[in-house]
Write a protein that holds these residues in place. Structure first.
Motif, PDB file in Angstrom:
ATOM      1  N   ARG A  15       0.828  -1.214   0.000  1.00  0.00           N
ATOM      2  CA  ARG A  15       0.000   0.000   0.000  1.00  0.00           C
ATOM      3  C   ARG A  15       0.859   1.261   0.000  1.00  0.00           C
ATOM      4  N   THR A  16       2.144   1.105   0.420  1.00  0.00           N
ATOM      5  CA  THR A  16       2.947   2.323   0.622  1.00  0.00           C
ATOM      6  C   THR A  16       4.335   2.204  -0.002  1.00  0.00           C
ATOM      7  N   GLU A  17       4.807   3.327  -0.479  1.00  0.00           N
ATOM      8  CA  GLU A  17       6.199   3.489  -0.918  1.00  0.00           C
ATOM      9  C   GLU A  17       6.652   4.847  -0.406  1.00  0.00           C
ATOM     10  N   LEU A  18       7.839   4.898   0.166  1.00  0.00           N
ATOM     11  CA  LEU A  18       8.391   6.183   0.610  1.00  0.00           C
ATOM     12  C   LEU A  18       8.958   6.890  -0.613  1.00  0.00           C
ATOM     13  N   ASP A  19       8.338   7.994  -0.983  1.00  0.00           N
ATOM     14  CA  ASP A  19       8.744   8.690  -2.210  1.00  0.00           C
ATOM     15  C   ASP A  19       8.567  10.188  -1.984  1.00  0.00           C
ATOM     16  N   GLY A  20       9.642  10.926  -2.149  1.00  0.00           N
ATOM     17  CA  GLY A  20       9.554  12.375  -1.953  1.00  0.00           C
ATOM     18  C   GLY A  20       9.158  12.743  -0.531  1.00  0.00           C
ATOM     19  N   GLY A  21       9.562  11.886   0.419  1.00  0.00           N
ATOM     20  CA  GLY A  21       9.280  12.197   1.825  1.00  0.00           C
ATOM     21  C   GLY A  21       7.859  11.881   2.249  1.00  0.00           C
ATOM     22  N   GLN A  22       7.131  11.225   1.358  1.00  0.00           N
ATOM     23  CA  GLN A  22       5.757  10.832   1.710  1.00  0.00           C
ATOM     24  C   GLN A  22       5.535   9.347   1.445  1.00  0.00           C
ATOM     25  N   LEU A  23       4.548   8.776   2.151  1.00  0.00           N
ATOM     26  CA  LEU A  23       4.149   7.398   1.834  1.00  0.00           C
ATOM     27  C   LEU A  23       3.073   7.475   0.758  1.00  0.00           C
ATOM     28  N   VAL A  24       3.394   6.966  -0.432  1.00  0.00           N
ATOM     29  CA  VAL A  24       2.481   7.062  -1.577  1.00  0.00           C
ATOM     30  C   VAL A  24       2.150   5.658  -2.057  1.00  0.00           C
ATOM     31  N   PRO A  25       1.093   5.500  -2.879  1.00  0.00           N
ATOM     32  CA  PRO A  25       0.828   4.179  -3.474  1.00  0.00           C
ATOM     33  C   PRO A  25       2.020   3.785  -4.346  1.00  0.00           C
ATOM     34  N   PRO A  26       2.501   2.556  -4.251  1.00  0.00           N
ATOM     35  CA  PRO A  26       3.706   2.143  -4.984  1.00  0.00           C
ATOM     36  C   PRO A  26       3.572   2.287  -6.496  1.00  0.00           C
ATOM     37  N   TRP A  27       4.661   2.748  -7.115  1.00  0.00           N
ATOM     38  CA  TRP A  27       4.681   2.845  -8.572  1.00  0.00           C
ATOM     39  C   TRP A  27       4.597   1.452  -9.193  1.00  0.00           C
ATOM     40  N   GLU A  28       5.220   0.469  -8.501  1.00  0.00           N
ATOM     41  CA  GLU A  28       5.246  -0.910  -9.024  1.00  0.00           C
ATOM     42  C   GLU A  28       3.994  -1.623  -8.512  1.00  0.00           C
ATOM     43  N   CYS A  29       2.896  -1.476  -9.211  1.00  0.00           N
ATOM     44  CA  CYS A  29       1.577  -1.938  -8.751  1.00  0.00           C
ATOM     45  C   CYS A  29       1.112  -3.170  -9.533  1.00  0.00           C
ATOM     46  N   PRO A  30       0.227  -3.982  -8.936  1.00  0.00           N
ATOM     47  CA  PRO A  30      -0.234  -5.204  -9.620  1.00  0.00           C
ATOM     48  C   PRO A  30      -0.965  -4.910 -10.934  1.00  0.00           C
ATOM     49  N   GLU A  31      -1.546  -3.735 -11.060  1.00  0.00           N
ATOM     50  CA  GLU A  31      -2.278  -3.367 -12.295  1.00  0.00           C
ATOM     51  C   GLU A  31      -1.353  -3.395 -13.509  1.00  0.00           C
ATOM     52  N   ARG A  32      -0.057  -3.269 -13.279  1.00  0.00           N
ATOM     53  CA  ARG A  32       0.895  -3.332 -14.418  1.00  0.00           C
ATOM     54  C   ARG A  32       0.727  -4.667 -15.154  1.00  0.00           C
ATOM     55  N   VAL A  33       0.514  -5.742 -14.380  1.00  0.00           N
ATOM     56  CA  VAL A  33       0.371  -7.075 -14.993  1.00  0.00           C
ATOM     57  C   VAL A  33      -0.847  -7.116 -15.905  1.00  0.00           C
ATOM     58  N   ASP A  34      -1.969  -6.624 -15.424  1.00  0.00           N
ATOM     59  CA  ASP A  34      -3.210  -6.655 -16.224  1.00  0.00           C
ATOM     60  C   ASP A  34      -3.079  -5.809 -17.479  1.00  0.00           C
ATOM     61  N   MET A  35      -2.422  -4.662 -17.345  1.00  0.00           N
ATOM     62  CA  MET A  35      -2.271  -3.770 -18.511  1.00  0.00           C
ATOM     63  C   MET A  35      -1.346  -4.401 -19.557  1.00  0.00           C
ATOM     64  N   ILE A  36      -0.321  -5.108 -19.080  1.00  0.00           N
ATOM     65  CA  ILE A  36       0.587  -5.777 -20.041  1.00  0.00           C
ATOM     66  C   ILE A  36      -0.152  -6.909 -20.754  1.00  0.00           C
ATOM     67  N   LEU A  37      -0.922  -7.685 -19.997  1.00  0.00           N
ATOM     68  CA  LEU A  37      -1.705  -8.773 -20.616  1.00  0.00           C
ATOM     69  C   LEU A  37      -2.673  -8.210 -21.655  1.00  0.00           C
ATOM     70  N   ALA A  38      -3.319  -7.095 -21.324  1.00  0.00           N
ATOM     71  CA  ALA A  38      -4.283  -6.474 -22.258  1.00  0.00           C
ATOM     72  C   ALA A  38      -3.562  -6.002 -23.514  1.00  0.00           C
ATOM     73  N   GLY A  39      -2.412  -5.398 -23.334  1.00  0.00           N
ATOM     74  CA  GLY A  39      -1.646  -4.924 -24.497  1.00  0.00           C
ATOM     75  C   GLY A  39      -1.182  -6.068 -25.363  1.00  0.00           C
ATOM     76  N   LEU A  40      -0.767  -7.159 -24.727  1.00  0.00           N
ATOM     77  CA  LEU A  40      -0.323  -8.325 -25.500  1.00  0.00           C
ATOM     78  C   LEU A  40      -1.486  -8.922 -26.283  1.00  0.00           C
ATOM     79  N   ARG A  41      -2.632  -9.036 -25.600  1.00  0.00           N
ATOM     80  CA  ARG A  41      -3.810  -9.605 -26.271  1.00  0.00           C
ATOM     81  C   ARG A  41      -4.189  -8.746 -27.479  1.00  0.00           C
ATOM     82  N   GLN A  42      -4.176  -7.444 -27.275  1.00  0.00           N
ATOM     83  CA  GLN A  42      -4.561  -6.497 -28.334  1.00  0.00           C
ATOM     84  C   GLN A  42      -3.604  -6.622 -29.532  1.00  0.00           C
TER      85      GLN A  42
END
Ligand SMILES: NCCCNCCCCCS
Ligand SMILES: [Zn+2]
Length: 344
Positions: A15-42
């Motif tokens: 849920r968290t990544e320390l970035d710019g002095g704040q805890l933010v949602p991680p850039w490396e998120c599980p949605e990357r997998v779904d988007m890659i699968l969608a792009g491959l399918r397309q």
């Protein structure tokens, strides 16, 4: 092009990544997998296969056993202290400390094993990392048995993970685990070409004293880019490995013309080393729209990247590394694989 994917790679939902002095949602998120699968399918890559389970042995052939045990137990140890947040390192054996002993407390152990504070350990981290290396090994098996190219949709990525160090969103070095398995299967030399925006410090560290893996990386200059403390051109390998580490640090703002010119130099180095397999650490954070990187490749440049990689003329394994422009990641990855098929 064989595509290997496991839904378990999405088990890590930090849920968290320390970035710019704040805890933010991680850039490396599980949605990357779904988007890659969608792009491959397309793009017509519709045949996606699940990996076999390869167990811990291939991991222990590359990573330190105590480190692997730390990754397996850290989250439970952290939670046993009643901590509400995610396990993030906050103290390290710095340059002014001997750091010869591994503390028993989880905070000290995090500092011993963590590269930085950007990568939280949470529930599902170990499980996802195990699935990710299984994806890499099953994709490798296809290349070794069929000779055809394969893409392992690895997540978490791996190239920042060293023998006993995690960070940069990486835990097991998938490319290193695959290269080691390829060598154990009888190959004499493997090339790992890291095209991620960030230097593959972990992969370099794992193989820097060896000549059976040629590590070549094109990346943002560490004087201004993560991982900051490694990836300079004068890092060429050590002992038997001298000459088998090749770094091409490039300035922020580098665009396609220079990047492809350097790629050709990297390919020439790979060709002269007599490698029997090319493992591409495929990060697409070289994309101009990437939120945490600083090169300027356009979407179509990934087609050209694929074509040029085919020109190396080697059995090729693509393993997913970084890429944080989530909306475009699927198109960018699919473009590399489409270009590779066009160039084959
Ligand atoms: N301000 C962004 C934090 C960056 N954290 C490290 C980047 C890891 C890239 C992996 S490919
Ligand atoms: Zn990266």
């Amino acid at each position: 092009m064989r595509i290997v994917h496991s839904e378990t790679t999405k088990a890590r939902r930090a849920r968290t990544e320390l970035d710019g002095g704040q805890l933010v949602p991680p850039w490396e998120c599980p949605e990357r997998v779904d988007m890659i699968l969608a792009g491959l399918r397309q793009a017509g890559f519709t045949e996606v296969v699940a990996p076999a389970e390869h167990g811990l042995a291939p991991v222990l052939a590359v990573h330190d056993a105590y480190y692997v045990e730390f990754l397996a137990s850290c989250w439970d140890d952290w939670r046993a202290l009643g901590r509400e947040g995610e396990a993030i390192a906050w103290i390290w054996p710095t340059r002014t400390m001997p750091g010869r002993r591994i503390p028993r407390c989880v905070d000290g152990r995090l500092g011993h094993y963590a590269l930085g504070a950007d990568t939280a350990i949470c529930a599902g981290t170990f499980e996802a990392a195990m699935a990710s290396k299984d994806v890499a090994l099953s994709a490798l098996a296809h290349v070794l048995t069929d000779g055809g190219p394969a893409f392992g949709l690895c997540r978490p990525p791996g190239h920042h993970a060293a023998v006993d160090q995690f960070g940069g969103y990486c835990f097991f070095n998938n490319a290193a685990v695959a290269a080691q398995r390829a060598l154990e299967s009888g190959l004499s030399r493997v090339a790992i070409l890291d095209v991620d925006f960030h230097h593959g410090n972990g992969t370099q560290q794992i193989f820097e004293a060896r000549s059976d893996v040629l590590f070549v990386s094109i990346h943002g200059d560490p004087m201004t880019c993560f991982p900051y403390f490694m990836g300079h051109a004068d890092e060429v390998g050590e002992g038997d490995g001298a000459g088998y580490t090749v770094n091409y640090p490039l300035p922020e703002g580098t665009g396609a013309e220079v990047w492809f010119h350097v790629l050709e130099a990297a390919k020439a180095r790979i060709a002269e080393a007599g490698c029997e397999l090319l493992i591409v650490s495929l990060g697409v954070d070289t994309f101009e729209g990437d939120p945490i990187s600083a090169f300027r490749l356009a979407g179509d440049d990934f087609l050209e990247m694929g074509r040029r990689l085919a020109g190396a003329g080697l059995p090729t394994l693509f393993l997913m590394e970084g890429g944080y422009a989530v909306a475009e990641i699927g198109t960018n990855v699919a473009n590399v694989l489409t270009g590779f098929e066009q160039g084959s």
